[in-house]
Design a protein around this motif. Sequence first.
Motif, PDB file in Angstrom:
ATOM      1  N   ALA A 211       0.827  -1.207   0.000  1.00 10.18           N
ATOM      2  CA  ALA A 211       0.000   0.000   0.000  1.00 10.18           C
ATOM      3  C   ALA A 211       0.861   1.256   0.000  1.00 10.18           C
ATOM      4  CB  ALA A 211      -0.929  -0.011   1.212  1.00 10.18           C
ATOM      5  N   VAL A 212       1.938   1.230   0.765  1.00  6.14           N
ATOM      6  CA  VAL A 212       2.854   2.376   0.812  1.00  6.14           C
ATOM      7  C   VAL A 212       3.439   2.647  -0.564  1.00  6.14           C
ATOM      8  CG1 VAL A 212       5.141   3.085   1.659  1.00  6.14           C
ATOM      9  CG2 VAL A 212       3.416   2.225   3.260  1.00  6.14           C
ATOM     10  N   VAL A 213       3.839   1.597  -1.256  1.00  4.55           N
ATOM     11  CA  VAL A 213       4.439   1.744  -2.586  1.00  4.55           C
ATOM     12  C   VAL A 213       3.435   2.309  -3.587  1.00  4.55           C
ATOM     13  CG1 VAL A 213       5.262   0.401  -4.572  1.00  4.55           C
ATOM     14  CG2 VAL A 213       6.249   0.042  -2.300  1.00  4.55           C
ATOM     15  N   LYS A 214       2.231   1.786  -3.587  1.00  6.17           N
ATOM     16  CA  LYS A 214       1.233   2.261  -4.553  1.00  6.17           C
ATOM     17  C   LYS A 214       0.856   3.713  -4.302  1.00  6.17           C
ATOM     18  CE  LYS A 214      -0.609  -2.284  -5.724  1.00  6.17           C
ATOM     19  NZ  LYS A 214      -1.758  -3.205  -5.700  1.00  6.17           N
ATOM     20  N   GLU A 215       0.708   4.101  -3.031  1.00  7.19           N
ATOM     21  CA  GLU A 215       0.446   5.506  -2.710  1.00  7.19           C
ATOM     22  C   GLU A 215       1.586   6.396  -3.168  1.00  7.19           C
ATOM     23  OE1 GLU A 215      -1.231   6.732   1.167  1.00  7.19           O
ATOM     24  OE2 GLU A 215      -1.234   4.587   1.643  1.00  7.19           O
ATOM     25  N   SER A 216       2.795   5.918  -2.980  1.00  7.97           N
ATOM     26  CA  SER A 216       3.977   6.701  -3.337  1.00  7.97           C
ATOM     27  C   SER A 216       4.053   6.940  -4.840  1.00  7.97           C
ATOM     28  CB  SER A 216       5.243   5.986  -2.867  1.00  7.97           C
ATOM     29  OG  SER A 216       5.232   5.809  -1.462  1.00  7.97           O
ATOM     30  N   LEU A 217       3.778   5.921  -5.618  1.00  5.77           N
ATOM     31  CA  LEU A 217       3.838   6.068  -7.074  1.00  5.77           C
ATOM     32  C   LEU A 217       2.719   6.961  -7.588  1.00  5.77           C
ATOM     33  CD1 LEU A 217       4.869   2.428  -8.050  1.00  5.77           C
ATOM     34  CD2 LEU A 217       6.306   4.485  -8.047  1.00  5.77           C
ATOM     35  N   ARG A 218       1.570   6.938  -6.927  1.00  7.14           N
ATOM     36  CA  ARG A 218       0.499   7.871  -7.306  1.00  7.14           C
ATOM     37  C   ARG A 218       0.921   9.305  -7.037  1.00  7.14           C
ATOM     38  NH1 ARG A 218      -3.069   3.801  -5.194  1.00  7.14           N
ATOM     39  NH2 ARG A 218      -3.204   4.874  -3.188  1.00  7.14           N
ATOM     40  N   ALA A 219       1.583   9.526  -5.906  1.00  7.58           N
ATOM     41  CA  ALA A 219       2.064  10.869  -5.573  1.00  7.58           C
ATOM     42  C   ALA A 219       3.117  11.338  -6.574  1.00  7.58           C
ATOM     43  CB  ALA A 219       2.633  10.886  -4.160  1.00  7.58           C
ATOM     44  N   LEU A 220       3.978  10.422  -7.004  1.00  4.66           N
ATOM     45  CA  LEU A 220       4.985  10.777  -8.008  1.00  4.66           C
ATOM     46  C   LEU A 220       4.316  11.167  -9.316  1.00  4.66           C
ATOM     47  CD1 LEU A 220       8.035  10.917  -8.632  1.00  4.66           C
ATOM     48  CD2 LEU A 220       7.849   8.563  -9.475  1.00  4.66           C
ATOM     49  N   ASP A 221       3.293  10.441  -9.702  1.00  7.91           N
ATOM     50  CA  ASP A 221       2.563  10.765 -10.933  1.00  7.91           C
ATOM     51  C   ASP A 221       1.961  12.167 -10.874  1.00  7.91           C
ATOM     52  OD1 ASP A 221       3.142   8.331 -12.086  1.00  7.91           O
ATOM     53  OD2 ASP A 221       1.254   7.384 -11.473  1.00  7.91           O
ATOM     54  N   LYS A 222       1.644  12.624  -9.672  1.00  8.43           N
ATOM     55  CA  LYS A 222       1.066  13.959  -9.490  1.00  8.43           C
ATOM     56  C   LYS A 222       2.137  15.037  -9.305  1.00  8.43           C
ATOM     57  CE  LYS A 222      -3.085  12.089  -7.246  1.00  8.43           C
ATOM     58  NZ  LYS A 222      -3.857  12.009  -5.954  1.00  8.43           N
ATOM     59  N   SER A 223       3.409  14.630  -9.342  1.00 11.98           N
ATOM     60  CA  SER A 223       4.539  15.559  -9.171  1.00 11.98           C
ATOM     61  C   SER A 223       4.522  16.259  -7.823  1.00 11.98           C
ATOM     62  CB  SER A 223       4.565  16.598 -10.301  1.00 11.98           C
ATOM     63  OG  SER A 223       4.756  15.972 -11.555  1.00 11.98           O
ATOM     64  N   GLN A 224       4.065  15.560  -6.781  1.00 11.02           N
ATOM     65  CA  GLN A 224       4.103  16.125  -5.438  1.00 11.02           C
ATOM     66  C   GLN A 224       5.534  16.192  -4.925  1.00 11.02           C
ATOM     67  OE1 GLN A 224      -0.012  13.763  -4.250  1.00 11.02           O
ATOM     68  NE2 GLN A 224       1.443  14.201  -2.614  1.00 11.02           N
ATOM     69  N   SER A 225       5.767  17.113  -3.978  1.00 11.24           N
ATOM     70  CA  SER A 225       7.085  17.182  -3.343  1.00 11.24           C
ATOM     71  C   SER A 225       7.180  16.210  -2.180  1.00 11.24           C
ATOM     72  CB  SER A 225       7.367  18.596  -2.839  1.00 11.24           C
ATOM     73  OG  SER A 225       6.458  18.949  -1.794  1.00 11.24           O
ATOM     74  N   THR A 226       6.050  15.968  -1.502  1.00  7.52           N
ATOM     75  CA  THR A 226       6.023  15.148  -0.298  1.00  7.52           C
ATOM     76  C   THR A 226       4.731  14.341  -0.263  1.00  7.52           C
ATOM     77  OG1 THR A 226       7.179  16.920   0.874  1.00  7.52           O
ATOM     78  CG2 THR A 226       6.218  15.175   2.227  1.00  7.52           C
ATOM     79  N   ALA A 227       4.816  13.123   0.207  1.00 10.89           N
ATOM     80  CA  ALA A 227       3.625  12.307   0.382  1.00 10.89           C
ATOM     81  C   ALA A 227       3.709  11.566   1.709  1.00 10.89           C
ATOM     82  CB  ALA A 227       3.474  11.314  -0.758  1.00 10.89           C
ATOM     83  N   VAL A 228       2.759  11.835   2.591  1.00  5.58           N
ATOM     84  CA  VAL A 228       2.629  11.080   3.835  1.00  5.58           C
ATOM     85  C   VAL A 228       1.757   9.872   3.518  1.00  5.58           C
ATOM     86  CG1 VAL A 228       1.806  11.111   6.219  1.00  5.58           C
ATOM     87  CG2 VAL A 228       2.904  13.145   5.245  1.00  5.58           C
ATOM     88  N   VAL A 229       2.334   8.690   3.616  1.00  2.00           N
ATOM     89  CA  VAL A 229       1.666   7.483   3.123  1.00  2.00           C
ATOM     90  C   VAL A 229       1.498   6.465   4.251  1.00  2.00           C
ATOM     91  CG1 VAL A 229       2.491   7.779   0.754  1.00  2.00           C
ATOM     92  CG2 VAL A 229       3.906   6.533   2.386  1.00  2.00           C
ATOM     93  N   GLY A 230       0.562   5.537   4.022  1.00  2.00           N
ATOM     94  CA  GLY A 230       0.383   4.455   4.981  1.00  2.00           C
ATOM     95  C   GLY A 230      -0.831   4.596   5.877  1.00  2.00           C
ATOM     96  N   GLY A 231      -1.757   5.483   5.524  1.00  2.00           N
ATOM     97  CA  GLY A 231      -2.976   5.599   6.319  1.00  2.00           C
ATOM     98  C   GLY A 231      -3.236   7.007   6.825  1.00  2.00           C
ATOM     99  N   PHE A 232      -4.525   7.304   7.060  1.00  2.00           N
ATOM    100  CA  PHE A 232      -4.927   8.656   7.465  1.00  2.00           C
ATOM    101  C   PHE A 232      -4.352   9.044   8.826  1.00  2.00           C
ATOM    102  CE2 PHE A 232      -7.946  11.606   9.508  1.00  2.00           C
ATOM    103  CZ  PHE A 232      -7.844  12.666   8.611  1.00  2.00           C
ATOM    104  N   LYS A 233      -4.163   8.066   9.708  1.00  2.00           N
ATOM    105  CA  LYS A 233      -3.617   8.372  11.030  1.00  2.00           C
ATOM    106  C   LYS A 233      -2.266   9.074  10.922  1.00  2.00           C
ATOM    107  CE  LYS A 233      -1.978   5.128  13.767  1.00  2.00           C
ATOM    108  NZ  LYS A 233      -1.887   3.987  14.722  1.00  2.00           N
ATOM    109  N   ASN A 234      -1.492   8.718   9.918  1.00  2.00           N
ATOM    110  CA  ASN A 234      -0.188   9.350   9.737  1.00  2.00           C
ATOM    111  C   ASN A 234      -0.320  10.833   9.402  1.00  2.00           C
ATOM    112  OD1 ASN A 234       1.046   6.901  10.235  1.00  2.00           O
ATOM    113  ND2 ASN A 234       1.220   6.355   8.072  1.00  2.00           N
ATOM    114  N   GLN A 235      -1.401  11.185   8.695  1.00  2.00           N
ATOM    115  CA  GLN A 235      -1.638  12.602   8.399  1.00  2.00           C
ATOM    116  C   GLN A 235      -1.863  13.397   9.682  1.00  2.00           C
ATOM    117  OE1 GLN A 235      -1.497  13.925   5.393  1.00  2.00           O
ATOM    118  NE2 GLN A 235      -1.510  12.103   4.093  1.00  2.00           N
ATOM    119  N   ILE A 236      -2.569  12.792  10.622  1.00  2.00           N
ATOM    120  CA  ILE A 236      -2.813  13.458  11.905  1.00  2.00           C
ATOM    121  C   ILE A 236      -1.510  13.611  12.673  1.00  2.00           C
ATOM    122  CG2 ILE A 236      -3.991  13.259  14.135  1.00  2.00           C
ATOM    123  CD1 ILE A 236      -6.190  11.685  12.675  1.00  2.00           C
TER     124      ILE A 236
END
Length: 260
Positions: A211-236
């Motif tokens: 899941a971490v890998v797939k989220e990361s590659l989606r963020a790369l496709d969007k040209s983001q600078s940073t991606a907090v991945v692995g679940g919403f709790k990590n965003q908090i």
Amino acid sequence: MTTALITGASTGIGEKFAKELASRQTNLVLVARSQDKLDNLATELSSKYQIKTTVIAQDLTTTAARKAVFDTVQAQNITIDLLINNAGFGDYGAFSDRPLSKMMEMVQLNISAVVELTGLFLPLMQTRKDGAIINVSSIAAFQPIPYMSVYAASKAFILNFSEALWAENKDLGVRILAICPGPTESEFYDRADFPKSTTAFNTMTMASAEAVVKESLRALDKSQSTAVVGGFKNQIIVNLPRLMPRDLLVGVVGKQFKHI
């Protein structure tokens, strides 16, 4: 067909990056210390997906190893389209109680290897005006963590370094992304000497590396600078430090990690 170079590719997030990218018909350069694990992974992926896999067994804690990786790639005329600086480790315990040699090794792998490999491959991407780099940071980057002081500091470095490079390169055709996973299923906790007998460890929610890998590659496709991945709790978790005085924050985190 594009080619990705992945460090720390033999286990955990690095291995899952390799498998996901192979399924997308990406050729791979796999780097880690374990020759046997890399060979087995390379054989599996090249057979299953008919891709080209190159294995480079090196201990990236040394400058000579980092240069050897680059020189091997150049000698084989491999163009690296995606560099994934994933290799790294942590350590649990009060800084003064832990082996200083291990702390220095962590700095070499978590920081120096990322800077050097980025410095070697980024100019080639800039010349082509095409390429991408993913640097694996952590949610630990967003606040100091007593009892994991060097690890958290190293990940803060990676986060700041990557975001700065994102700004420098966003108009040059090169994407830079820092990914910040939380607790993830891997060998990280074994190598970090986490006391597994504790309640806190046994109730820790782990994200899957896939899941971490797939989220990361989606963020790369969007040209983001940073991606907090692995679940919403990590965003908090990563946003809480903005709301608390730093002394209070470090004190609370210190109490939490002292009793792991």
